[in-house]
Write a protein that holds these residues in place. Sequence first.
Motif, PDB file in Angstrom:
ATOM      1  N   PRO A   1      -7.562 -13.181   8.182  1.00 16.09           N
ATOM      2  CA  PRO A   1      -7.104 -13.919   9.365  1.00 16.09           C
ATOM      3  C   PRO A   1      -5.909 -13.217  10.008  1.00 16.09           C
ATOM      4  O   PRO A   1      -5.189 -12.452   9.357  1.00 16.09           O
ATOM      5  CB  PRO A   1      -6.708 -15.286   8.782  1.00 16.09           C
ATOM      6  N   GLN A   2      -5.696 -13.473  11.267  1.00 11.39           N
ATOM      7  CA  GLN A   2      -4.596 -12.865  11.994  1.00 11.39           C
ATOM      8  C   GLN A   2      -3.267 -13.131  11.287  1.00 11.39           C
ATOM      9  O   GLN A   2      -2.953 -14.265  10.920  1.00 11.39           O
ATOM     10  CB  GLN A   2      -4.528 -13.427  13.417  1.00 11.39           C
ATOM     11  N   GLY A   3      -2.502 -12.071  11.062  1.00  8.72           N
ATOM     12  CA  GLY A   3      -1.182 -12.208  10.454  1.00  8.72           C
ATOM     13  C   GLY A   3      -1.163 -12.105   8.948  1.00  8.72           C
ATOM     14  O   GLY A   3      -0.081 -12.047   8.347  1.00  8.72           O
ATOM     15  N   LEU A   4      -2.331 -12.078   8.292  1.00  8.87           N
ATOM     16  CA  LEU A   4      -2.371 -11.999   6.827  1.00  8.87           C
ATOM     17  C   LEU A   4      -2.505 -10.543   6.396  1.00  8.87           C
ATOM     18  O   LEU A   4      -3.465  -9.859   6.764  1.00  8.87           O
ATOM     19  CB  LEU A   4      -3.554 -12.802   6.286  1.00  8.87           C
TER      20      LEU A   4
ATOM     21  N   SER B   1       0.796 -14.035   3.655  1.00  2.00           N
ATOM     22  CA  SER B   1       0.897 -12.758   2.948  1.00  2.00           C
ATOM     23  C   SER B   1       1.693 -12.914   1.651  1.00  2.00           C
ATOM     24  O   SER B   1       1.367 -12.292   0.632  1.00  2.00           O
ATOM     25  CB  SER B   1       1.563 -11.717   3.854  1.00  2.00           C
ATOM     26  N   GLU B   2       2.742 -13.744   1.684  1.00  2.91           N
ATOM     27  CA  GLU B   2       3.543 -13.971   0.475  1.00  2.91           C
ATOM     28  C   GLU B   2       2.727 -14.657  -0.608  1.00  2.91           C
ATOM     29  O   GLU B   2       2.964 -14.441  -1.803  1.00  2.91           O
ATOM     30  CB  GLU B   2       4.771 -14.815   0.814  1.00  2.91           C
ATOM     31  N   MET B   3       1.765 -15.476  -0.221  1.00  3.21           N
ATOM     32  CA  MET B   3       0.971 -16.211  -1.201  1.00  3.21           C
ATOM     33  C   MET B   3       0.057 -15.298  -2.007  1.00  3.21           C
ATOM     34  O   MET B   3      -0.365 -15.671  -3.101  1.00  3.21           O
ATOM     35  CB  MET B   3       0.172 -17.313  -0.510  1.00  3.21           C
ATOM     36  N   LEU B   4      -0.253 -14.104  -1.507  1.00  9.02           N
ATOM     37  CA  LEU B   4      -0.993 -13.154  -2.329  1.00  9.02           C
ATOM     38  C   LEU B   4      -0.214 -12.834  -3.596  1.00  9.02           C
ATOM     39  O   LEU B   4      -0.791 -12.650  -4.667  1.00  9.02           O
ATOM     40  CB  LEU B   4      -1.285 -11.855  -1.559  1.00  9.02           C
ATOM     41  N   ILE B   5       1.116 -12.781  -3.475  1.00  9.47           N
ATOM     42  CA  ILE B   5       1.982 -12.540  -4.633  1.00  9.47           C
ATOM     43  C   ILE B   5       2.184 -13.824  -5.425  1.00  9.47           C
ATOM     44  O   ILE B   5       1.967 -13.875  -6.639  1.00  9.47           O
ATOM     45  CB  ILE B   5       3.349 -11.984  -4.198  1.00  9.47           C
TER      46      ILE B   5
ATOM     47  N   ALA C   1     -13.280 -14.076  -2.520  1.00  7.33           N
ATOM     48  CA  ALA C   1     -14.191 -13.936  -1.379  1.00  7.33           C
ATOM     49  C   ALA C   1     -13.497 -14.250  -0.066  1.00  7.33           C
ATOM     50  O   ALA C   1     -13.599 -13.506   0.918  1.00  7.33           O
ATOM     51  CB  ALA C   1     -15.401 -14.849  -1.561  1.00  7.33           C
ATOM     52  N   THR C   2     -12.764 -15.374  -0.025  1.00  9.56           N
ATOM     53  CA  THR C   2     -12.064 -15.806   1.180  1.00  9.56           C
ATOM     54  C   THR C   2     -10.788 -16.536   0.785  1.00  9.56           C
ATOM     55  O   THR C   2     -10.608 -16.903  -0.383  1.00  9.56           O
ATOM     56  CB  THR C   2     -12.919 -16.751   2.043  1.00  9.56           C
ATOM     57  N   THR C   3      -9.946 -16.783   1.771  1.00 13.85           N
ATOM     58  CA  THR C   3      -8.730 -17.554   1.535  1.00 13.85           C
ATOM     59  C   THR C   3      -8.809 -18.886   2.258  1.00 13.85           C
ATOM     60  O   THR C   3      -9.478 -19.009   3.286  1.00 13.85           O
ATOM     61  CB  THR C   3      -7.499 -16.790   2.036  1.00 13.85           C
ATOM     62  N   PRO C   4      -8.114 -19.896   1.756  1.00 15.48           N
ATOM     63  CA  PRO C   4      -8.068 -21.179   2.459  1.00 15.48           C
ATOM     64  C   PRO C   4      -7.220 -21.067   3.720  1.00 15.48           C
ATOM     65  O   PRO C   4      -6.482 -20.091   3.905  1.00 15.48           O
ATOM     66  CB  PRO C   4      -7.420 -22.109   1.434  1.00 15.48           C
ATOM     67  N   PRO C   5      -7.286 -22.055   4.599  1.00 14.08           N
ATOM     68  CA  PRO C   5      -6.463 -22.028   5.820  1.00 14.08           C
ATOM     69  C   PRO C   5      -4.975 -21.951   5.481  1.00 14.08           C
ATOM     70  O   PRO C   5      -4.529 -22.454   4.449  1.00 14.08           O
ATOM     71  CB  PRO C   5      -6.805 -23.362   6.498  1.00 14.08           C
ATOM     72  N   ASN C   6      -4.215 -21.301   6.342  1.00 14.91           N
ATOM     73  CA  ASN C   6      -2.758 -21.197   6.231  1.00 14.91           C
ATOM     74  C   ASN C   6      -2.291 -20.373   5.041  1.00 14.91           C
ATOM     75  O   ASN C   6      -1.128 -20.466   4.627  1.00 14.91           O
ATOM     76  CB  ASN C   6      -2.117 -22.592   6.175  1.00 14.91           C
ATOM     77  N   PHE C   7      -3.178 -19.563   4.470  1.00 13.82           N
ATOM     78  CA  PHE C   7      -2.783 -18.670   3.369  1.00 13.82           C
ATOM     79  C   PHE C   7      -1.930 -17.548   3.956  1.00 13.82           C
ATOM     80  O   PHE C   7      -2.320 -16.879   4.903  1.00 13.82           O
ATOM     81  CB  PHE C   7      -4.030 -18.103   2.690  1.00 13.82           C
TER      82      PHE C   7
ATOM     83  N   ASP D   1      -0.505  -1.595 -12.273  1.00 13.42           N
ATOM     84  CA  ASP D   1      -0.814  -1.675 -10.847  1.00 13.42           C
ATOM     85  C   ASP D   1      -1.862  -2.758 -10.605  1.00 13.42           C
ATOM     86  O   ASP D   1      -2.723  -2.998 -11.452  1.00 13.42           O
ATOM     87  CB  ASP D   1      -1.282  -0.333 -10.296  1.00 13.42           C
ATOM     88  N   VAL D   2      -1.747  -3.397  -9.452  1.00 15.75           N
ATOM     89  CA  VAL D   2      -2.630  -4.511  -9.100  1.00 15.75           C
ATOM     90  C   VAL D   2      -3.146  -4.302  -7.684  1.00 15.75           C
ATOM     91  O   VAL D   2      -2.358  -4.217  -6.733  1.00 15.75           O
ATOM     92  CB  VAL D   2      -1.905  -5.869  -9.176  1.00 15.75           C
ATOM     93  N   GLU D   3      -4.453  -4.247  -7.555  1.00 16.47           N
ATOM     94  CA  GLU D   3      -5.077  -4.333  -6.238  1.00 16.47           C
ATOM     95  C   GLU D   3      -5.374  -5.805  -5.993  1.00 16.47           C
ATOM     96  O   GLU D   3      -6.172  -6.408  -6.703  1.00 16.47           O
ATOM     97  CB  GLU D   3      -6.381  -3.545  -6.198  1.00 16.47           C
ATOM     98  N   ILE D   4      -4.695  -6.397  -5.024  1.00 13.14           N
ATOM     99  CA  ILE D   4      -4.941  -7.793  -4.686  1.00 13.14           C
ATOM    100  C   ILE D   4      -5.630  -7.830  -3.327  1.00 13.14           C
ATOM    101  O   ILE D   4      -5.073  -7.361  -2.324  1.00 13.14           O
ATOM    102  CB  ILE D   4      -3.639  -8.633  -4.712  1.00 13.14           C
ATOM    103  N   PHE D   5      -6.842  -8.380  -3.303  1.00 12.27           N
ATOM    104  CA  PHE D   5      -7.709  -8.334  -2.116  1.00 12.27           C
ATOM    105  C   PHE D   5      -8.427  -9.682  -2.069  1.00 12.27           C
ATOM    106  O   PHE D   5      -9.319  -9.934  -2.866  1.00 12.27           O
ATOM    107  CB  PHE D   5      -8.685  -7.166  -2.262  1.00 12.27           C
ATOM    108  N   VAL D   6      -8.030 -10.548  -1.154  1.00 14.48           N
ATOM    109  CA  VAL D   6      -8.469 -11.939  -1.225  1.00 14.48           C
ATOM    110  C   VAL D   6      -9.457 -12.345  -0.137  1.00 14.48           C
ATOM    111  O   VAL D   6      -9.795 -13.516  -0.015  1.00 14.48           O
ATOM    112  CB  VAL D   6      -7.250 -12.892  -1.221  1.00 14.48           C
ATOM    113  N   ASN D   7      -9.936 -11.369   0.621  1.00 13.18           N
ATOM    114  CA  ASN D   7     -10.980 -11.650   1.610  1.00 13.18           C
ATOM    115  C   ASN D   7     -12.079 -10.589   1.528  1.00 13.18           C
ATOM    116  O   ASN D   7     -12.455  -9.961   2.515  1.00 13.18           O
ATOM    117  CB  ASN D   7     -10.393 -11.700   3.026  1.00 13.18           C
TER     118      ASN D   7
END
Length: 352
Positions: A219-222, A181-185, A173-179, A239-245
Motif C-alpha cells: 500500500p502507498q507509504g508502506l 512501516s514500523e509495524m514490520l519491525i 501474503a498481505t497486510t491488514p489495513p493501516n499497517f 539477517d532477516v528478510e521481512i516481506f509482508v505483501n
Amino acid sequence: MSTATQENPHTARQGYDRDLRVAVLGVGMMGQDHARRLATLTKGAQLVAVSDVDAARTDAVAAEFGVRALHDPLAAIEDPDVDAVVVATPGFTHEDLVLRAIAAGRPTLCEKPLTTSPQTSRAVVEAERALGRRLVQVGFMRRFDAEYERLRALIASAELGRPLFLHCAHRNATTPPNFSSEMLILDSVVHEVDVARFLLGEEITAITVLTPGRTSHAPQGLQDPQFVLMETASGTLVDVEIFVNTTVGYEVRTELVAERGSAQIGLGVGLVRHSAAGWGGAVPGDFRQRFGAAYDTEFQRWVDAVRSGAGVDGPGVWDGYAAAAVCAAGVESLRTGRRVEVDLGERPDGLG
C-alpha cells in the motif's frame, strides 16, 4: 511473609490441585483462537470467562463457549473465580493489564508484545522482581515449535561448531489495513528477535534496518520489504528478510551457518507432490496453520507450570523487555538509516 503477601492470597498461592480457571482478555482473532484452545484442548484448564471492549463480541464468544462475559478486563483480573488470565488485547493495553495482574498475583500469559516500549516493559520487569517470583509468560510461540527446538538443541550440542550466521525469512501474503512501516519491525521481526536470542542463547547488541525497493503490492507509504541485520554479543550475525505483501502465503524460514556445516528449518517439506502438472507443496495461508501445534504446546506447558506452582515455562518478562528494546532500536534505524546499538542494562537475578 510480607504484609503485601498476607493481604493478597493470590500472591502466596503456589499451585493448584484442580483445573486452572482462566479468563481470556481480548477476543479478536487471536483471543478467540486461544479461548477455543483452552475450552477444547488444553488439559488441566477450564475457560471460565472472556472479556473485550466490544460488548457484542464478548457476549457472542461467551455464549459460544458457555462462559461468563466480563466487559471490564480489570474486573476479570480481580474476579475471585478466575485463577489466571490470557492477555490477547491490543499491545497498547498490555502495560496496564499486566501490571494489574502482577499486583493481583494472577499468573498471566501475555501475547507479544509484552508492552509497546522498552521503558514500560522494564517497568513490568521491575514489578515482577519486586513480587519475588515469576508470574508472567510472554507469547513467543515459536520457542514451542518442534523445528526451532531441534535447531536450538543442535546449536547447543556444538556438533557444527560455532554459529556464524542465522539467515531468516519472514513473509506474509498481505497486510491488514493501516499497517505501517514500523509495524514490520514491531509486529513481525519481533519474532526473529526472540528466536535469535532463544537459538543462540545471547543478547542482540546492535541492529541495522535497510530499505530496498518497494514491492508494487505494498500500500502507498508502506516500506515493504525491509532487510534487518542484527549483531549478537559474540559476533554472530542475524539477517532477516521481512516481506509482508508477497501475495503468496505465510513463510517462515531459518538457516544456521556454523563452522562445520549448516541446517535449515521451515522448508515445509512434510508433503511434496508429484503429478503431470508438476511437483511441489503448499504454502500455509497464515501463522495459525504454520504454528498451530506450537500454540497448543505453549498453552499446555503454561497451564502445567501454573498448576505446579512454577508459574512460567517459557519466555518471561526479561525476554519481552529485550525484544521491545531491540525493536525500538530497529525502528530508530529504520527512520535514520543508521546502525543502532542496544543496551539492555542489568538483568535482575532469577527472572525470565
